[in-house]
Design an enzyme around this catalytic site. Structure first.
Site, PDB file in Angstrom:
ATOM      1  CG  LEU A 156     -36.883  -7.502   0.217  1.00  0.00           C
ATOM      2  CD1 LEU A 156     -38.116  -8.385   0.353  1.00  0.00           C
ATOM      3  CD2 LEU A 156     -37.173  -6.375  -0.773  1.00  0.00           C
ATOM      4  CG  ASP A 186      -2.151   0.914   0.984  1.00  0.00           C
ATOM      5  OD1 ASP A 186      -3.251   0.360   0.774  1.00  0.00           O
ATOM      6  OD2 ASP A 186      -1.996   2.155   0.979  1.00  0.00           O
ATOM      7  CB  CYS A 216     -19.543  -0.216  -3.546  1.00  0.00           C
ATOM      8  SG  CYS A 216     -17.802  -0.449  -3.162  1.00  0.00           S
TER       9      CYS A 216
HETATM   10  P1  NAD Z   1      -9.977   1.488  -0.086  1.00  0.00           P
HETATM   11  O1  NAD Z   1      -9.945   2.934  -0.348  1.00  0.00           O
HETATM   12  O2  NAD Z   1     -10.462   0.970   1.215  1.00  0.00           O
HETATM   13  O3  NAD Z   1      -8.531   0.850  -0.307  1.00  0.00           O
HETATM   14  C1  NAD Z   1      -7.740   1.070  -1.428  1.00  0.00           C
HETATM   15  C2  NAD Z   1      -6.278   1.090  -0.995  1.00  0.00           C
HETATM   16  O4  NAD Z   1      -5.443   1.200  -2.155  1.00  0.00           O
HETATM   17  C3  NAD Z   1      -5.917   2.272  -0.082  1.00  0.00           C
HETATM   18  O5  NAD Z   1      -5.355   1.775   1.123  1.00  0.00           O
HETATM   19  C4  NAD Z   1      -4.896   3.061  -0.917  1.00  0.00           C
HETATM   20  O6  NAD Z   1      -3.919   3.666  -0.096  1.00  0.00           O
HETATM   21  C5  NAD Z   1      -4.307   1.990  -1.803  1.00  0.00           C
HETATM   22  N1  NAD Z   1      -3.649   2.446  -3.006  1.00  0.00           N
HETATM   23  C6  NAD Z   1      -4.012   3.429  -3.869  1.00  0.00           C
HETATM   24  N2  NAD Z   1      -3.149   3.510  -4.898  1.00  0.00           N
HETATM   25  C7  NAD Z   1      -2.199   2.565  -4.684  1.00  0.00           C
HETATM   26  C8  NAD Z   1      -1.021   2.149  -5.387  1.00  0.00           C
HETATM   27  N3  NAD Z   1      -0.657   2.730  -6.527  1.00  0.00           N
HETATM   28  N4  NAD Z   1      -0.280   1.150  -4.873  1.00  0.00           N
HETATM   29  C9  NAD Z   1      -0.639   0.551  -3.695  1.00  0.00           C
HETATM   30  N5  NAD Z   1      -1.741   0.902  -2.996  1.00  0.00           N
HETATM   31  C10 NAD Z   1      -2.521   1.881  -3.498  1.00  0.00           C
HETATM   32  O7  NAD Z   1     -10.860   0.878  -1.288  1.00  0.00           O
HETATM   33  P2  NAD Z   1     -11.743  -0.451  -1.241  1.00  0.00           P
HETATM   34  O8  NAD Z   1     -13.027  -0.164  -0.552  1.00  0.00           O
HETATM   35  O9  NAD Z   1     -10.897  -1.576  -0.814  1.00  0.00           O
HETATM   36  O10 NAD Z   1     -12.098  -0.599  -2.795  1.00  0.00           O
HETATM   37  C11 NAD Z   1     -11.131  -0.972  -3.764  1.00  0.00           C
HETATM   38  C12 NAD Z   1     -11.850  -1.349  -5.049  1.00  0.00           C
HETATM   39  O11 NAD Z   1     -12.687  -2.494  -4.822  1.00  0.00           O
HETATM   40  C13 NAD Z   1     -12.784  -0.271  -5.599  1.00  0.00           C
HETATM   41  O12 NAD Z   1     -12.776  -0.339  -6.994  1.00  0.00           O
HETATM   42  C14 NAD Z   1     -14.149  -0.684  -5.071  1.00  0.00           C
HETATM   43  O13 NAD Z   1     -15.200  -0.215  -5.879  1.00  0.00           O
HETATM   44  C15 NAD Z   1     -14.050  -2.182  -5.146  1.00  0.00           C
HETATM   45  N6  NAD Z   1     -14.914  -2.916  -4.205  1.00  0.00           N
HETATM   46  C16 NAD Z   1     -15.032  -2.471  -2.902  1.00  0.00           C
HETATM   47  C17 NAD Z   1     -15.810  -3.194  -2.011  1.00  0.00           C
HETATM   48  C18 NAD Z   1     -16.017  -2.706  -0.577  1.00  0.00           C
HETATM   49  O14 NAD Z   1     -16.868  -3.284   0.099  1.00  0.00           O
HETATM   50  N7  NAD Z   1     -15.323  -1.700  -0.105  1.00  0.00           N
HETATM   51  C19 NAD Z   1     -16.413  -4.388  -2.408  1.00  0.00           C
HETATM   52  C20 NAD Z   1     -16.233  -4.827  -3.727  1.00  0.00           C
HETATM   53  C21 NAD Z   1     -15.473  -4.078  -4.616  1.00  0.00           C
HETATM   54  C1  UGA Z   2     -22.278  -3.642  -1.558  1.00  0.00           C
HETATM   55  C2  UGA Z   2     -22.767  -4.976  -2.138  1.00  0.00           C
HETATM   56  O1  UGA Z   2     -23.754  -5.531  -1.272  1.00  0.00           O
HETATM   57  C3  UGA Z   2     -21.608  -5.962  -2.281  1.00  0.00           C
HETATM   58  O2  UGA Z   2     -22.056  -7.167  -2.884  1.00  0.00           O
HETATM   59  C4  UGA Z   2     -20.533  -5.308  -3.156  1.00  0.00           C
HETATM   60  O3  UGA Z   2     -19.400  -6.136  -3.286  1.00  0.00           O
HETATM   61  C5  UGA Z   2     -20.102  -4.000  -2.518  1.00  0.00           C
HETATM   62  O4  UGA Z   2     -21.245  -3.129  -2.377  1.00  0.00           O
HETATM   63  C6  UGA Z   2     -19.117  -3.288  -3.391  1.00  0.00           C
HETATM   64  O5  UGA Z   2     -19.160  -3.356  -4.585  1.00  0.00           O
HETATM   65  O6  UGA Z   2     -18.325  -2.635  -2.764  1.00  0.00           O
HETATM   66  P1  UGA Z   2     -21.576  -2.798   0.871  1.00  0.00           P
HETATM   67  O7  UGA Z   2     -21.195  -1.506   0.223  1.00  0.00           O
HETATM   68  O8  UGA Z   2     -20.666  -3.379   1.874  1.00  0.00           O
HETATM   69  O9  UGA Z   2     -21.795  -3.923  -0.243  1.00  0.00           O
HETATM   70  O10 UGA Z   2     -22.978  -2.564   1.560  1.00  0.00           O
HETATM   71  P2  UGA Z   2     -24.427  -3.249   1.498  1.00  0.00           P
HETATM   72  O11 UGA Z   2     -24.539  -4.304   2.499  1.00  0.00           O
HETATM   73  O12 UGA Z   2     -24.801  -3.574   0.111  1.00  0.00           O
HETATM   74  O13 UGA Z   2     -25.302  -2.016   1.988  1.00  0.00           O
HETATM   75  C7  UGA Z   2     -25.379  -0.838   1.184  1.00  0.00           C
HETATM   76  C8  UGA Z   2     -26.356   0.140   1.796  1.00  0.00           C
HETATM   77  O14 UGA Z   2     -27.685  -0.377   1.728  1.00  0.00           O
HETATM   78  C9  UGA Z   2     -26.112   0.433   3.283  1.00  0.00           C
HETATM   79  O15 UGA Z   2     -26.333   1.797   3.523  1.00  0.00           O
HETATM   80  C10 UGA Z   2     -27.141  -0.427   3.991  1.00  0.00           C
HETATM   81  O16 UGA Z   2     -27.521   0.066   5.248  1.00  0.00           O
HETATM   82  C11 UGA Z   2     -28.290  -0.360   3.004  1.00  0.00           C
HETATM   83  N1  UGA Z   2     -29.207  -1.526   3.116  1.00  0.00           N
HETATM   84  C12 UGA Z   2     -28.774  -2.770   2.845  1.00  0.00           C
HETATM   85  C13 UGA Z   2     -30.530  -1.297   3.487  1.00  0.00           C
HETATM   86  O17 UGA Z   2     -30.945  -0.142   3.721  1.00  0.00           O
HETATM   87  N2  UGA Z   2     -31.372  -2.370   3.565  1.00  0.00           N
HETATM   88  C14 UGA Z   2     -30.968  -3.640   3.300  1.00  0.00           C
HETATM   89  O18 UGA Z   2     -31.804  -4.572   3.371  1.00  0.00           O
HETATM   90  C15 UGA Z   2     -29.633  -3.850   2.931  1.00  0.00           C
END
Ligand code: NAD
Ligand code: UGA
Length: 423
Positions: free
Chosen positions: A247, A32, A257
């Site tokens: 739901l 990171d 996201c």
């Molecule tokens: P995040 O911001 O929590 O983490 C990303 C990390 O990448 C940070 O710690 C940052 O410092 C680091 N970073 C940035 N540029 C870098 C580089 N050049 N080299 C090394 N590290 C670097 O983000 P996240 O929530 O983990 O999301 C990452 C991706 O995954 C996004 O595209 C997001 O849409 C996707 N995603 C997120 C979730 C989720 O629940 N948060 C779920 C599914 C998919």
């Molecule tokens: C969501 C998707 O559920 C994941 O499958 C996906 O990987 C992720 O985004 C992503 O792409 O990052 P997450 O962001 O962790 O996951 O949150 P969710 O559990 O989906 O909740 C999203 C929002 O909907 C929250 O504000 C939650 O409180 C709300 N929610 C969820 C409701 O109001 N009602 C529900 O029944 C479920």
């Protein structure tokens, strides 16, 4: 025999991916760019609130399967797989910002062994696999799309027991190597082309957002016609084509996201000549939901100069993530109407928002409040001593935006009670 894996970006997705692959027996190095984050991870301290993650990180470090570095070139040097888990935030215009992704790829490109497979887990627009290939500029390195579907709060469990694994690649051998990493997860593994894998990720999040906006709209209908949304949704959910999951009505949906991906798919569709009006409606309905919660508060107290206690800051329970939190959206609207906010969240200690005082307990948030809003569904709020809460508040008004509390217990104590979709 485990594989050697580098993970670029140690955030919610990268850290979970690294810790889980280490748990599955692979040798993982997470890189990171944020030195302070790597320092704390090297001490076994994880910077996020995520059930079970700290234990996995510590176990991985103890058995030598997991390590953390700042230099991504060090992490990738001997890697068979490089997972890209960097942010892809929304730009002001709507589409995903791919700067972090291209920067990360350009950084690692000269240091990869021929044949290393680069796997993209960041959520990226259609065509980004090609973009990563171009940024790499290496014909000896296959690039595979492997979107992540984990939810915050249950990230470890979702990673280890996914509903499905989606792999997008035109290179059959590379796809089957990536698939081999998931055989122990017991989930269907689907191999498709990169564009379909990338679209699948956005489509899933957009559908989930639509389901929630629909749910909240049904809640509004229930309020208007005097029905109880809990019973309505229960009755709907028994239809297996609808299901009971996802739901729960609430203050609106948020997080890092759903909002960004909903906007991104509109912009992806627009670029391709399709007007995704349905999705614009889904987002608009969500924005209206924040206002609906504020109107509930206004219906019981005048906001100008009032103190409102807000229980919950995180975008949902089980996480400390406040990105695009509905709680914050509601707070901003309360502030705009002249209220002062005292907020408490068991996982969030501070918030940079003028007019919001983040306090150390739910009781402190209730002190002097003319109304209380339950904005995040933390269990802790269900077991509050409401007799005590009644003595702390200025007026006994409860707006339960998560339908979390016992309505009868509150009304018995002289509170007005408003849930979502039930009076
Ligand atoms: P995040 O911001 O929590 O983490 C990303 C990390 O990448 C940070 O710690 C940052 O410092 C680091 N970073 C940035 N540029 C870098 C580089 N050049 N080299 C090394 N590290 C670097 O983000 P996240 O929530 O983990 O999301 C990452 C991706 O995954 C996004 O595209 C997001 O849409 C996707 N995603 C997120 C979730 C989720 O629940 N948060 C779920 C599914 C998919
Ligand atoms: C969501 C998707 O559920 C994941 O499958 C996906 O990987 C992720 O985004 C992503 O792409 O990052 P997450 O962001 O962790 O996951 O949150 P969710 O559990 O989906 O909740 C999203 C929002 O909907 C929250 O504000 C939650 O409180 C709300 N929610 C969820 C409701 O109001 N009602 C529900 O029944 C479920």
């Amino acid at each position: 025999m485990g594989s050697t894996i580098a993970v670029i970006g140690a955030g919610y997705v990268g850290l979970t991916t690294g810790a889980c692959f280490a748990h599955l027996g692979h040798k993982v190095t997470c890189a990171d760019v944020v030195e302070a984050k790597v320092d704390s991870l090297q001490r076994g301290e994880i910077p996020i609130h995520e059930a079970g993650l700290e234990e996995l990180v510590r176990a991985g470090m103890d058995n030598g399967n997991l390590s953390f570095v700042v230099d991504s070139e060090k992490a990738v040097r001997d890697a068979e797989f490089v997972y890209l888990c960097v942010p892809t935030p929304q730009t002001a215009e709507g589409p995903a910002d791919l700067r972090y992704l291209t920067a990360a790829v350009q950084q690692i490109s000269p240091h990869l062994q021929p044949g290393t497979i680069v796997v993209n887990k960041s959520t990226v627009p259609v065509g980004s696999t090609l973009l990563v290939e171009q940024a790499l500029g290496r014909s000896d390195i296959p690039v595979v799309s492997n979107p992540e579907f984990l939810r915050e709060g249950s990230a470890v469990d979702d990673f280890l027991h996914p509903d499905r694994v989606v792999i997008g690649s035109d290179d059959e051998a590379a796809a089957s190597h990536v698939a081999s990493l998931y055989v122990d997860c017991g989930a269907p593994i689907m191999v498709t082309d990169p564009a379909s894998a990338e679209t699948c990720k956005y489509a899933a999040n957009a559908f989930l957002a639509a389901k929630l906006s629909f749910t909240n709209a049904i809640a509004a209908v229930c309020e208007a016609v005097g029905a109880d949304v809990n019973d309505v949704l229960l009755g709907m959910g028994y239809d297996h084509r609808i299901g009971h999951e996802f739901l729960r009505p609430g203050p609106g949906w948020g997080g890092s996201c759903l909002p960004k991906d909903s906007n991104a798919i509109i912009s992806i569709a627009e670029d391709a000549g399709y007007d995704f009006a349905l999705m614009r409606g889904v987002i608009q309905a969500n924005d209206e939901q924040f206002d609906r919660i504020v109107r509930k508060v206004e219906s019981v107290t005048s906001l100008d100069g009032a103190t409102v206690g807000v229980l919950g800051i995180a975008f949902k329970a089980g996480t400390d993530d406040t990105r695009e939190s509905p709680a914050i959206e509601v707070m901003k609207r309360l502030l705009a109407k002249g209220a002062m906010v005292k907020a408490y969240d068991p996982a969030v200690a501070s918030l940079n928002l003028d007019g919001v005082d983040v306090v150390g307990s739910a009781y402190a948030a209730c002190e002097g409040a003319s109304a209380i809003v339950v904005a995040t569904e933390w269990d802790e709020f269900t077991s509050l001593d409401f007799d005590r809460v009644g003595t702390l508040v200025a007026e006994r008004n409860m707006i339960d935006a998560r339908n979390l509390l016992d309505r009868d217990a509150l009304t018995k104590r002289g509170f007005t009670y408003q849930g979502v979709g039930r009076s």
